[in-house]
Design a protein around this motif. Structure first.
Motif, PDB file in Angstrom:
ATOM      1  N   ASP A 122       0.808  -1.231   0.000  1.00 51.81           N
ATOM      2  CA  ASP A 122       0.000   0.000   0.000  1.00 51.81           C
ATOM      3  C   ASP A 122       0.839   1.278   0.000  1.00 51.81           C
ATOM      4  OD1 ASP A 122      -2.277  -1.619   0.182  1.00 51.81           O
ATOM      5  OD2 ASP A 122      -2.124  -1.680   2.376  1.00 51.81           O
ATOM      6  N   GLY A 123       1.887   1.278  -0.816  1.00 48.69           N
ATOM      7  CA  GLY A 123       2.658   2.517  -0.988  1.00 48.69           C
ATOM      8  C   GLY A 123       3.700   2.798   0.086  1.00 48.69           C
ATOM      9  N   LEU A 124       4.033   1.790   0.882  1.00 47.24           N
ATOM     10  CA  LEU A 124       4.983   1.976   1.987  1.00 47.24           C
ATOM     11  C   LEU A 124       6.370   2.424   1.497  1.00 47.24           C
ATOM     12  CD1 LEU A 124       5.127   1.536   5.104  1.00 47.24           C
ATOM     13  CD2 LEU A 124       6.005  -0.745   4.623  1.00 47.24           C
ATOM     14  N   ILE A 125       6.801   1.852   0.374  1.00 46.91           N
ATOM     15  CA  ILE A 125       8.147   2.196  -0.121  1.00 46.91           C
ATOM     16  C   ILE A 125       8.163   3.637  -0.657  1.00 46.91           C
ATOM     17  CG2 ILE A 125       9.922   1.626  -1.829  1.00 46.91           C
ATOM     18  CD1 ILE A 125       9.109  -1.341  -1.460  1.00 46.91           C
ATOM     19  N   ALA A 126       7.101   4.005  -1.385  1.00 47.19           N
ATOM     20  CA  ALA A 126       7.004   5.398  -1.866  1.00 47.19           C
ATOM     21  C   ALA A 126       6.981   6.370  -0.689  1.00 47.19           C
ATOM     22  CB  ALA A 126       5.759   5.571  -2.742  1.00 47.19           C
ATOM     23  N   ASP A 127       6.309   5.974   0.389  1.00 48.92           N
ATOM     24  CA  ASP A 127       6.264   6.821   1.593  1.00 48.92           C
ATOM     25  C   ASP A 127       7.661   6.976   2.196  1.00 48.92           C
ATOM     26  OD1 ASP A 127       3.578   7.092   1.342  1.00 48.92           O
ATOM     27  OD2 ASP A 127       3.047   5.702   2.973  1.00 48.92           O
ATOM     28  N   LEU A 128       8.384   5.874   2.238  1.00 51.00           N
ATOM     29  CA  LEU A 128       9.749   5.878   2.782  1.00 51.00           C
ATOM     30  C   LEU A 128      10.621   6.851   1.992  1.00 51.00           C
ATOM     31  CD1 LEU A 128      11.066   3.898   4.977  1.00 51.00           C
ATOM     32  CD2 LEU A 128      12.048   2.711   3.012  1.00 51.00           C
ATOM     33  N   ILE A 129      10.432   6.844   0.667  1.00 47.90           N
ATOM     34  CA  ILE A 129      11.207   7.744  -0.198  1.00 47.90           C
ATOM     35  C   ILE A 129      10.748   9.198   0.034  1.00 47.90           C
ATOM     36  CG2 ILE A 129      11.769   8.351  -2.593  1.00 47.90           C
ATOM     37  CD1 ILE A 129      11.097   5.323  -3.250  1.00 47.90           C
ATOM     38  N   ALA A 130       9.438   9.403   0.037  1.00 48.36           N
ATOM     39  CA  ALA A 130       8.891  10.762   0.202  1.00 48.36           C
ATOM     40  C   ALA A 130       9.305  11.331   1.565  1.00 48.36           C
ATOM     41  CB  ALA A 130       7.374  10.741   0.065  1.00 48.36           C
ATOM     42  N   GLY A 131       9.354  10.479   2.564  1.00 45.18           N
ATOM     43  CA  GLY A 131       9.730  10.931   3.911  1.00 45.18           C
ATOM     44  C   GLY A 131      11.212  11.202   4.068  1.00 45.18           C
ATOM     45  N   GLY A 132      11.992  10.872   3.034  1.00 44.92           N
ATOM     46  CA  GLY A 132      13.434  11.160   3.078  1.00 44.92           C
ATOM     47  C   GLY A 132      14.262  10.088   3.772  1.00 44.92           C
ATOM     48  N   HIS A 147       5.220  -7.895   6.977  1.00 46.35           N
ATOM     49  CA  HIS A 147       4.031  -8.551   7.560  1.00 46.35           C
ATOM     50  C   HIS A 147       3.001  -9.060   6.565  1.00 46.35           C
ATOM     51  CE1 HIS A 147       5.310  -7.667  11.532  1.00 46.35           C
ATOM     52  NE2 HIS A 147       5.225  -6.358  11.376  1.00 46.35           N
ATOM     53  N   ARG A 148       2.792  -8.364   5.447  1.00 49.94           N
ATOM     54  CA  ARG A 148       1.722  -8.751   4.506  1.00 49.94           C
ATOM     55  C   ARG A 148       2.240  -8.572   3.078  1.00 49.94           C
ATOM     56  NH1 ARG A 148       0.211  -2.827   4.037  1.00 49.94           N
ATOM     57  NH2 ARG A 148       1.754  -2.225   5.564  1.00 49.94           N
ATOM     58  N   GLY A 149       1.656  -9.305   2.161  1.00 46.33           N
ATOM     59  CA  GLY A 149       1.960  -9.097   0.744  1.00 46.33           C
ATOM     60  C   GLY A 149       3.333  -9.598   0.309  1.00 46.33           C
ATOM     61  N   VAL A 150       4.183  -9.902   1.270  1.00 47.27           N
ATOM     62  CA  VAL A 150       5.541 -10.374   0.990  1.00 47.27           C
ATOM     63  C   VAL A 150       5.795 -11.592   1.877  1.00 47.27           C
ATOM     64  CG1 VAL A 150       7.989  -9.792   1.115  1.00 47.27           C
ATOM     65  CG2 VAL A 150       6.349  -8.038   0.435  1.00 47.27           C
ATOM     66  N   ALA A 151       6.215 -12.700   1.283  1.00 44.80           N
ATOM     67  CA  ALA A 151       6.372 -13.935   2.064  1.00 44.80           C
ATOM     68  C   ALA A 151       7.542 -13.855   3.053  1.00 44.80           C
ATOM     69  CB  ALA A 151       6.563 -15.115   1.119  1.00 44.80           C
ATOM     70  N   SER A 152       8.574 -13.127   2.666  1.00 44.91           N
ATOM     71  CA  SER A 152       9.759 -13.038   3.510  1.00 44.91           C
ATOM     72  C   SER A 152       9.514 -12.125   4.717  1.00 44.91           C
ATOM     73  CB  SER A 152      10.901 -12.476   2.660  1.00 44.91           C
ATOM     74  OG  SER A 152      11.925 -12.008   3.470  1.00 44.91           O
ATOM     75  N   SER A 153      10.216 -12.382   5.815  1.00 46.54           N
ATOM     76  CA  SER A 153       9.996 -11.547   7.001  1.00 46.54           C
ATOM     77  C   SER A 153      10.670 -10.181   6.878  1.00 46.54           C
ATOM     78  CB  SER A 153      10.473 -12.282   8.257  1.00 46.54           C
ATOM     79  OG  SER A 153      11.758 -12.801   8.054  1.00 46.54           O
TER      80      SER A 153
END
Ligand code: BES
Ligand code: MN
Ligand code: ZN
Length: 500
Positions: free
Chosen positions: A41-51, A66-72
């Motif tokens: 849900d856009g977490l990586i884009a947020d990480l980039i936008a947040g600097g 936690h979700r959407g990705v099998a790896s921990s």
């Protein structure tokens, strides 16, 4: 480390961590990173936008999805600016991500092929560099460590490619990358091993054992045979040690065992005290690395065999321990090496070139297509070029250009330095043909001029790796200690050089 290549979706890899990447300046990630961003849900884009993450070269960020990705864990690694992108950056980015994963306690790691999709690199080259970065980043010299905490490393690495049409190329690149980087680590292990545990006979045993495992042929001359062959310079260097010299010959037959070979020659001084011209304590402690040229040759021979290269390749190693003793050779001595010209000893600390001239003279009998020697030969080279660039000299401009290019491709840079007549003049002796030291001025070049005097009519290049064989600072793909420099360069030269 177990390494495999699989076709599929990286987000479905059930490993301790997965690795995705980002070019610097990208705000809306694409490719696999874009897919992860959508799944989160856009977490990586947020990480980039947040600097918090900009994609700067070698930068890392760790997410627990936690979700959407099998790896921990999801590790993001920065590839830097798109215009600066290269295979070297793939290797280093991959190593940075690997280090981050190990730090987080991961045992199993999956990664996309950096530069294979959006980066526009050849898929096989990109897979090779990604795997090389992982293997080199995973390397630690742990043979003498008993603390469990220091032993943390990866057990398994999976390269994940989405596009099934790229499978064959990705697998070929990954497998080559594994062989080449593991061979560099093999060289690191040899050069990191202290002098007490790696005398010339043990270096020879290690080479023999490797040869048996890989199908290379191997012949070892002991001290009597060295004398019988007329290798009096190598013999003199070793005569002050209770642990006698060895001359090691490794051969990879290739597709035509009669073909003119490429010959690699390594300086194998298992410890360099300076001999009677004793080094100071300061300059001596790390001289266990003085067989790094030999380690590079043994590592490259291992890789040539395991890659099943078509070339006929020969490795020659002149191994001795340079010690002061009642039997040691002394300043003023005059030697009769295998090559005709006599040598007056000015410094017993200029021993590497003595060991090498017997190997260079021996080399002539193979009528090689080209010979390349590698040696931690001169402190002057460290002063001239530092710790990232090897000195490159020789008698054949075409060969030198090819080695220079192999250096650029592998990140094991080498820079061409001259040999002029004034350098040749500086090593003329008053009582013998040559002297083994030309003093401090142009120390790297007079050492090379000395070697040159024993090269008979074959294309030859000399790599002075005194500065590059040992790392004093930690880098993602190279911990402090022996670097294994030369292995990747020599193999790149064999695979891509026109002479080879
Ligand atoms: N193994 C050393 C070269 C070396 C010195 C490598 C320092 C890395 C760091 C070599 O055998 C040596 O002692 N060379 C002498 C030559 C001199 C006596 C002409 C040197 O460079 O000082
Ligand atoms: Mn020396
Ligand atoms: Zn030395």
């Amino acid at each position: 480390m177990n390494i495999s290549t699989t076709i599929g979706n990286i987000l479905e890899q059930d490993t301790d961590a997965i690795v995705l990447n980002l070019f610097e300046g990208v705000t809306e990630p694409g490719g696999a990173t874009g897919a992860a961003n959508r799944a989160l849900d856009g977490l990586i884009a947020d990480l980039i936008a947040g600097g918090d993450f900009s994609g700067k070269f070698k930068q890392t960020a760790v997410l627990y999805p936690h979700r959407g990705v099998a790896s921990s864990r999801l590790i993001l690694v920065g590839l830097g600016k798109r215009e600066d992108f290269s295979l070297n950056r793939v290797r280093l980015a991959s190593a940075s991500a690997t280090r981050e994963a190990i730090k987080r306690g991961a045992k199993t790691l999956a990664s996309i092929i950096h530069g294979g999709g959006i980066g526009g690199l050849d898929i096989s080259d990109a897979a090779q560099a990604t795997v090389e970065g992982t293997v080199l980043g995973n390397y630690k010299f742990t043979a003498y460590k008993t603390d469990e905490d220091e032993l943390k490393s990866l057990d398994a690495f999976t390269l994940v490619e989405f596009d099934a049409s790229k499978q064959t190329d990705a697998e070929a690149g990954a497998s080559a990358g594994q062989i080449i980087a593991e061979s560099a680590c093999f060289a690191r292990d040899l050069a990191n091993t202290p002098g007490n545990d790696l005398p010339p006979s043990t270096l020879a045993d290690r080479a023999l054992e490797m040869a048996r495992e890989t199908g290379l042929s191997c012949e070892i001359f002991d001290e009597q045979r060295i004398l019988a062959e007329g290798m009096n310079a190598l013999s003199a260097v070793g005569q002050g040690s209770v642990r006698p010299p060895r001359f090691i010959i490794l051969e990879h037959a290739g597709t035509n065992s009669e073909a003119a070979p490429i010959v690699f020659i390594g300086k194998g001084i298992t410890f360099d005290t300076g001999g009677i011209s004793l080094k100071s304590g300061d300059g001596m402690w790390d001289m266990k690395f003085d067989m790094s040229g030999a380690a590079a040759v043994i590592g490259a021979m291992r890789a040539a065999a395991k890659l099943d290269l078509p070339h006929r390749v020969i490795g020659l190693i002149a191994a001795a321990e340079n010690m002061p003793d009642g039997r040691a050779y002394r300043p003023g001595d005059i030697l009769h090496p295998l090559g005709e010209k006599t040598v007056e000893i000015h410094s017993t600390d200029a021993e590497g070139r003595l060991a090498l001239i017997d190997a260079l003279a021996y080399c002539a009998r193979y009528k090689p297509k080209a010979a390349i020697d590698l040696a931690t030969l001169t402190g002057a080279c460290v002063i001239a070029l530092g710790n990232e660039t090897s000195g490159l000299m020789g008698n054949d401009d075409n060969l030198i250009v090819q080695i220079h290019q192999a250096g650029n491709r592998t990140g094991e840079m080498a820079w061409h330095l001259p040999i002029f007549d004034d350098h040749r003049d500086l090593i003329k002796s008053k009582v013998a043909d040559l002297k083994n030291s030309g003093g401090r001025p142009a120390g790297t070049l007079t050492a090379t001029a000395f070697l040159e005097a024993y090269v008979q009519n074959f294309p030859w290049a000399h790599l002075d790796i005194a500065g590059t064989a040992w790392a004093d600072s930690d880098k993602p793909d190279t911990p402090i200690g022996a670097t294994g420099v030369g292995v990747r360069l020599l193999i790149d030269f064999l695979r891509h050089g026109s002479t080879a």
